[in-house]
Design a protein around this motif. Structure first.
Motif, PDB file in Angstrom:
ATOM      1  N   TYR A  38       0.854  -1.182   0.000  1.00  0.00           N
ATOM      2  CA  TYR A  38       0.000   0.000   0.000  1.00  0.00           C
ATOM      3  C   TYR A  38       0.895   1.238   0.000  1.00  0.00           C
ATOM      4  O   TYR A  38       1.739   1.395   0.892  1.00  0.00           O
ATOM      5  CB  TYR A  38      -0.898   0.005   1.237  1.00  0.00           C
ATOM      6  CG  TYR A  38      -1.722  -1.250   1.383  1.00  0.00           C
ATOM      7  CD1 TYR A  38      -2.943  -1.389   0.734  1.00  0.00           C
ATOM      8  CD2 TYR A  38      -1.268  -2.320   2.165  1.00  0.00           C
ATOM      9  CE1 TYR A  38      -3.698  -2.547   0.858  1.00  0.00           C
ATOM     10  CE2 TYR A  38      -2.011  -3.478   2.302  1.00  0.00           C
ATOM     11  CZ  TYR A  38      -3.233  -3.581   1.645  1.00  0.00           C
ATOM     12  OH  TYR A  38      -3.969  -4.742   1.764  1.00  0.00           O
ATOM     13  N   ILE A  39       0.724   2.094  -0.970  1.00  0.00           N
ATOM     14  CA  ILE A  39       1.525   3.314  -1.079  1.00  0.00           C
ATOM     15  C   ILE A  39       0.645   4.495  -0.689  1.00  0.00           C
ATOM     16  O   ILE A  39      -0.390   4.737  -1.327  1.00  0.00           O
ATOM     17  CB  ILE A  39       2.058   3.509  -2.506  1.00  0.00           C
ATOM     18  CG1 ILE A  39       2.871   2.293  -2.952  1.00  0.00           C
ATOM     19  CG2 ILE A  39       2.908   4.784  -2.586  1.00  0.00           C
ATOM     20  CD1 ILE A  39       3.211   2.307  -4.435  1.00  0.00           C
ATOM     21  N   ARG A  67       3.567   7.976  -6.337  1.00  0.00           N
ATOM     22  CA  ARG A  67       2.661   6.827  -6.308  1.00  0.00           C
ATOM     23  C   ARG A  67       2.798   5.999  -7.581  1.00  0.00           C
ATOM     24  O   ARG A  67       2.894   4.772  -7.538  1.00  0.00           O
ATOM     25  CB  ARG A  67       1.203   7.278  -6.143  1.00  0.00           C
ATOM     26  CG  ARG A  67       0.912   7.970  -4.826  1.00  0.00           C
ATOM     27  CD  ARG A  67      -0.580   7.984  -4.516  1.00  0.00           C
ATOM     28  NE  ARG A  67      -1.393   8.604  -5.555  1.00  0.00           N
ATOM     29  CZ  ARG A  67      -1.686   9.908  -5.605  1.00  0.00           C
ATOM     30  NH1 ARG A  67      -1.169  10.738  -4.700  1.00  0.00           N
ATOM     31  NH2 ARG A  67      -2.480  10.382  -6.561  1.00  0.00           N
ATOM     32  N   GLU A  68       2.832   6.680  -8.711  1.00  0.00           N
ATOM     33  CA  GLU A  68       2.922   5.966  -9.984  1.00  0.00           C
ATOM     34  C   GLU A  68       4.291   5.328 -10.186  1.00  0.00           C
ATOM     35  O   GLU A  68       4.395   4.171 -10.627  1.00  0.00           O
ATOM     36  CB  GLU A  68       2.616   6.930 -11.128  1.00  0.00           C
ATOM     37  CG  GLU A  68       1.161   7.377 -11.169  1.00  0.00           C
ATOM     38  CD  GLU A  68       0.888   8.359 -12.306  1.00  0.00           C
ATOM     39  OE1 GLU A  68       1.871   8.799 -12.955  1.00  0.00           O
ATOM     40  OE2 GLU A  68      -0.295   8.674 -12.547  1.00  0.00           O
ATOM     41  N   GLY A 104       4.742   2.511  -7.670  1.00  0.00           N
ATOM     42  CA  GLY A 104       3.798   1.457  -8.031  1.00  0.00           C
ATOM     43  C   GLY A 104       4.280   0.650  -9.220  1.00  0.00           C
ATOM     44  O   GLY A 104       4.219  -0.586  -9.217  1.00  0.00           O
ATOM     45  N   VAL A 141      -0.284  -3.821  -5.951  1.00  0.00           N
ATOM     46  CA  VAL A 141      -0.101  -2.468  -5.408  1.00  0.00           C
ATOM     47  C   VAL A 141      -1.438  -1.748  -5.330  1.00  0.00           C
ATOM     48  O   VAL A 141      -2.259  -1.829  -6.253  1.00  0.00           O
ATOM     49  CB  VAL A 141       0.861  -1.641  -6.289  1.00  0.00           C
ATOM     50  CG1 VAL A 141       0.966  -0.208  -5.766  1.00  0.00           C
ATOM     51  CG2 VAL A 141       2.245  -2.284  -6.332  1.00  0.00           C
ATOM     52  N   THR A 201      -2.668   2.302  -4.288  1.00  0.00           N
ATOM     53  CA  THR A 201      -2.123   3.625  -3.971  1.00  0.00           C
ATOM     54  C   THR A 201      -3.209   4.540  -3.409  1.00  0.00           C
ATOM     55  O   THR A 201      -4.384   4.441  -3.781  1.00  0.00           O
ATOM     56  CB  THR A 201      -1.506   4.278  -5.226  1.00  0.00           C
ATOM     57  OG1 THR A 201      -2.534   4.482  -6.212  1.00  0.00           O
ATOM     58  CG2 THR A 201      -0.412   3.407  -5.809  1.00  0.00           C
TER      59      THR A 201
END
Length: 208
Positions: free
Chosen positions: A6-7, A15-16, A19, A29, A31
Motif C-alpha cells: 500500500y503506497i 505513487r505511480e 507502483g 499495489v 495507492t
C-alpha cells in the motif's frame, strides 16, 4: 493472493513511479493520496506492507502510524520523505517503522525494504494462525485437564500434582495423557512451549 504493498503519498508521480517498480517484480499495489483514503478502503487478507510518506496533507505520516497502531492494523510501515529530518526518522523507528528512506528513492533499497516488510508480515500471520490453533486445542480441555496442564508446565511431577489436586497418581497420569493428546504435544518441552505461546503458564482456578 499476491503479496500487496500500500503506497500512501500525496505526490502522484511518487505513487505511480513506486507502483510501477513494485508491479514489475510481481507485487500487487494499491495507492492512496491520503491516510484517510487508505483507512476507508477494504483491504484483502494477504501479506503486505505500507509505504508511507512522512509529510501528508491533513494527518501526517507519524499521526497515521499512531492511528494504525490504535486500530491494530499491524502491517509493517516503511517511511519515505523528501526531507532528511533526523528527529522524525528517530521517532518513526521508535514507533515501530521498519525503515526510513529519503527521496529520491533508490530502487534496490526500496525493494529490499518492501520484501523485508512482507516477510515480517507473513511471519506475524503464521504466528497468529499457530496461536489460534493452539487456543482451539486448549479450549477442548476440561477444567480438570487445564488444571493438570498448568501444574505440569510449571514443573510439578505426578506425585506432587496428586497431592495438590487430591487425586490418585493413576488419575493424574490419565488426565496428563489426555492433555498431551488433545494439545498434540509430543513432549513436555513441546507442551511448555505451547503454554508459553498461549500465555497460560499461571495456574488457573482449581477444578471442582
Amino acid at each position: 493472493m499476491k503479496d500487496i504493498v500500500y503506497i500512501i503519498d500525496d505526490d502522484v508521480s511518487v505513487r505511480e513511479g513506486v507502483g510501477d517498480l513494485l508491479r514489475s517484480v510481481g507485487l500487487e499495489v494499491q495507492t492512496f493520496a491520503s491516510g484517510q483514503e487508505f483507512l476507508d478502503t477494504k483491504r484483502p487478507d494477504a501479506p503486505g506492507c505500507i509505504i508511507l510518506d512522512v509529510r501528508l496533507p491533513g494527518r501526517s505520516g507519524l499521526e497515521m502510524q499512531r492511528i494504525l497502531q490504535n486500530l491494530s492494523i499491524q502491517l509493517p510501515v516503511i517511511f519515505i520523505s523528501a526531507h532528511g529530518d533526523v528527529p522524525i526518522s528517530v521517532r518513526a523507528m521508535k514507533s515501530g517503522a521498519i525503515e526510513f528512506l529519503t527521496k529520491p528513492l533508490r530502487e534496490q533499497e526500496l525493494l529490499d525494504a518492501v520484501h523485508a516488510g512482507i516477510e515480517r508480515d507473513r511471519a506475524r500471520r503464521e504466528e497468529a494462525k499457530l496461536i489460534a490453533d493452539l487456543r482451539t486445542r486448549y479450549d477442548t480441555l476440561t477444567a480438570r485437564e487445564r488444571e493438570i496442564m498448568h501444574l505440569v508446565v510449571t514443573g510439578s511431577v505426578n506425585k506432587q500434582i496428586a497431592g495438590q489436586t487430591s487425586l490418585s497418581e493413576v488419575t493424574v497420569k490419565v488426565h496428563r495423557g489426555h492433555v498431551m493428546q488433545k494439545m498434540r504435544a509430543k513432549s513436555l518441552v513441546d507442551l511448555v512451549r505451547m503454554a508459553d505461546s498461549l500465555g497460560v503458564t499461571a495456574q488457573p482456578a482449581r477444578a471442582k
